[in-house]
Write an enzyme that holds these catalytic residues in place. Structure first.
Site, short mmCIF file in Angstrom:
data_model
loop_
_atom_site.label_atom_id
_atom_site.label_comp_id
_atom_site.label_asym_id
_atom_site.label_seq_id
_atom_site.Cartn_x
_atom_site.Cartn_y
_atom_site.Cartn_z
N LYS A 13 0.84 -1.21 0.00
CA LYS A 13 0.00 0.00 0.00
C LYS A 13 0.87 1.26 0.00
O LYS A 13 0.63 2.18 -0.77
CB LYS A 13 -0.90 0.04 1.25
CG LYS A 13 -1.93 -1.05 1.32
CD LYS A 13 -2.93 -0.79 2.43
CE LYS A 13 -2.33 -0.72 3.81
NZ LYS A 13 -1.79 -2.00 4.32
N ARG A 88 -9.56 1.08 8.92
CA ARG A 88 -9.16 -0.29 9.21
C ARG A 88 -10.28 -1.07 9.90
O ARG A 88 -10.15 -2.26 10.12
CB ARG A 88 -7.94 -0.28 10.14
CG ARG A 88 -6.62 -0.60 9.42
CD ARG A 88 -5.52 -0.47 10.45
NE ARG A 88 -4.32 -1.20 10.15
CZ ARG A 88 -3.20 -0.64 9.67
NH1 ARG A 88 -3.19 0.63 9.34
NH2 ARG A 88 -2.12 -1.38 9.50
N ARG A 127 12.97 -9.26 4.25
CA ARG A 127 13.30 -7.85 4.46
C ARG A 127 14.02 -7.63 5.79
O ARG A 127 15.03 -6.94 5.85
CB ARG A 127 12.01 -7.02 4.42
CG ARG A 127 12.27 -5.53 4.40
CD ARG A 127 11.03 -4.72 4.12
NE ARG A 127 10.00 -4.90 5.13
CZ ARG A 127 8.72 -5.16 4.85
NH1 ARG A 127 8.34 -5.31 3.59
NH2 ARG A 127 7.83 -5.29 5.81
N ARG A 139 11.89 -2.06 12.33
CA ARG A 139 10.70 -1.54 13.02
C ARG A 139 10.23 -2.56 14.05
O ARG A 139 10.20 -3.76 13.77
CB ARG A 139 9.60 -1.32 11.97
CG ARG A 139 9.14 0.11 11.87
CD ARG A 139 8.25 0.30 10.69
NE ARG A 139 6.94 -0.34 10.85
CZ ARG A 139 5.99 -0.28 9.94
NH1 ARG A 139 6.19 0.36 8.81
NH2 ARG A 139 4.84 -0.87 10.14
N ARG A 150 -0.76 -8.81 13.25
CA ARG A 150 -1.32 -7.75 12.40
C ARG A 150 -2.19 -8.36 11.31
O ARG A 150 -3.23 -7.80 10.95
CB ARG A 150 -0.20 -6.91 11.79
CG ARG A 150 0.53 -6.09 12.86
CD ARG A 150 1.83 -5.53 12.34
NE ARG A 150 1.63 -4.39 11.48
CZ ARG A 150 2.50 -3.97 10.59
NH1 ARG A 150 3.67 -4.59 10.45
NH2 ARG A 150 2.25 -2.92 9.84
P1 AMP Z 1 0.76 0.59 9.27
O1 AMP Z 1 2.06 1.32 9.09
O2 AMP Z 1 -0.36 1.15 8.44
O3 AMP Z 1 0.89 -0.90 9.09
O4 AMP Z 1 0.32 0.81 10.80
C1 AMP Z 1 1.16 0.47 11.85
C2 AMP Z 1 0.34 0.31 13.11
O5 AMP Z 1 -0.31 1.54 13.43
C3 AMP Z 1 -0.76 -0.70 13.04
O6 AMP Z 1 -0.32 -2.02 13.28
C4 AMP Z 1 -1.71 -0.20 14.10
O7 AMP Z 1 -1.25 -0.54 15.37
C5 AMP Z 1 -1.61 1.29 13.96
N1 AMP Z 1 -2.60 1.83 13.00
C6 AMP Z 1 -2.34 2.39 11.80
N2 AMP Z 1 -3.47 2.77 11.20
C7 AMP Z 1 -4.48 2.43 12.02
C8 AMP Z 1 -5.89 2.54 11.96
N3 AMP Z 1 -6.51 3.07 10.90
N4 AMP Z 1 -6.61 2.06 12.99
C9 AMP Z 1 -6.03 1.53 14.06
N5 AMP Z 1 -4.70 1.39 14.19
C10 AMP Z 1 -3.92 1.82 13.18
#
Ligand code: AMP
Length: 313
Positions: A13, A88, A127, A139, A150
């Site tokens: 994404k 989400r 990775r 990370r 996740r």
């Molecule tokens: P991402 O980089 O989009 O994978 O997000 C990393 C982490 O941020 C996720 O595993 C969640 O803990 C939190 N997070 C990001 N976006 C959301 C969202 N829309 N709703 C809830 N938690 C989020």
């Protein structure tokens, strides 16, 4: 242009969002990036989100909706945006709908990147190994263990959005297992098709192919109702009418051939009719015969025979 990119963690994404930013002069709104910045800056939101993020869970809806609402109001988002990692949950999607309605904005498309989960785990493992080999910091939530959590969150809470947006005719599905360039081309093709409705029918072919490919590659074949799926559904809806005609046709054919239940019944009826016709013919022939002649002929023959016998005797 206002878009949503939907897909599990590691589906690409972020990479595709950056390309869309270049292509359409819009901004990328990544809730993950914003939350990470908040964690780094140790803001109240960051402090709340830190542990949840490290464990691979989801930060409460009201926090992320608040962040997105503020961000959409910024001047750089005037030309449009691509939401990456938001919404989400169904509740986030509903709140986003309400936000956009209040701001008199519409959503142009939701693009789902469909990928194979086992391939995702492999990608992350590779990775992480490469980053460690280069001495780079990994990370906290980019490990295979956290990724498993996740992915579970995605399946339980985010996947329902596929139905949510397909019901609202916003969803397009792309095979996220293709190369990065191919995915970009496919997204651009879909967006061009939806921007020019006249061309949409022509463009549906490749879209259908890519969605099929994604399903074939092991991605869960849930109802990712993109345009292609809509076409398939339309076809399926037309089928019952055809199917209803089919039995009547085949019964007719069977009757002709004399096979099947219908055929046998027809053959019996045919034979009975033949018998009836024969009997009727016989009866009419008998009726036509002059009664007086036949009645007279009999006794006369008999008298002649008797006379002959007597003469012999
Ligand atoms: P991402 O980089 O989009 O994978 O997000 C990393 C982490 O941020 C996720 O595993 C969640 O803990 C939190 N997070 C990001 N976006 C959301 C969202 N829309 N709703 C809830 N938690 C989020």
């Amino acid at each position: 242009m206002r878009l949503i990119l939907l897909g599990p963690p590691g589906s690409g994404k972020g990479t595709q969002a950056k390309r869309l930013v270049e292509r359409y002069s819009i901004v990328q709104l990544s809730t993950g990036d914003m939350l990470r910045a908040a964690v780094a800056a140790q803001t109240p939101i960051g402090l709340k989100a830190k542990d949840i993020m490290a464990a691979g869970g989801l930060v409460p809806d009201e926090i992320v909706v608040g962040i997105i609402s503020d961000r959409i109001d910024q001047p750089d988002a005037k030309n449009g945006f691509v939401l990456d990692g938001f919404p989400r949950t169904v509740r986030q999607a509903e709140e986003l709908d309400e936000l956009l309605r209040q701001k008199r904005m519409t959503l142009d498309a939701v693009i789902e990147l469909r990928v194979n989960e086992s391939a995702l785990l492999q990608r992350v493992e590779t990775r992480v190994a490469q980053m460690r080999a280069r001495g780079e910091e990994v990370r906290a939530d980019d490990t295979p263990e956290v990724l498993t959590n996740r992915l579970a969150s995605y399946r339980a809470q985010t996947e329902p959005l596929i139905h949510y947006y397909s019901d609202r005719r916003k969803l397009s599905t792309v095979d996220g297992m293709m190369s990065i360039d191919e995915v970009t081309r496919e997204i651009e093709r879909m967006l061009a098709a939806s921007a020019a409705p006249g061309k949409a029918a022509k463009k549906a072919g490749p879209a259908r192919r890519s969605a099929k490919k994604a399903a074939g590659k092991g991605a869960k074949a849930k109802a990712g109702a993109n345009k292609a799926a809509k076409n398939v559904a339309k076809k399926a809806a037309r089928k019952p009418a055809k199917a209803a005609k089919r039995p009547a046709k085949s019964a007719k054919k069977a009757a002709k051939r004399g096979t099947g239940a219908a055929g046998k019944a027809a053959a019996v009826a045919k034979r009975a009719a033949k018998r009836r016709r024969k009997a009727a013919k016989k009866a009419s022939r008998a009726a036509r015969r002059p009664v007086s002649r036949s009645a007279a002929k009999g006794p006369r023959k008999l008298a002649k025979k008797l006379a002959k016998k007597r003469a012999k005797a």
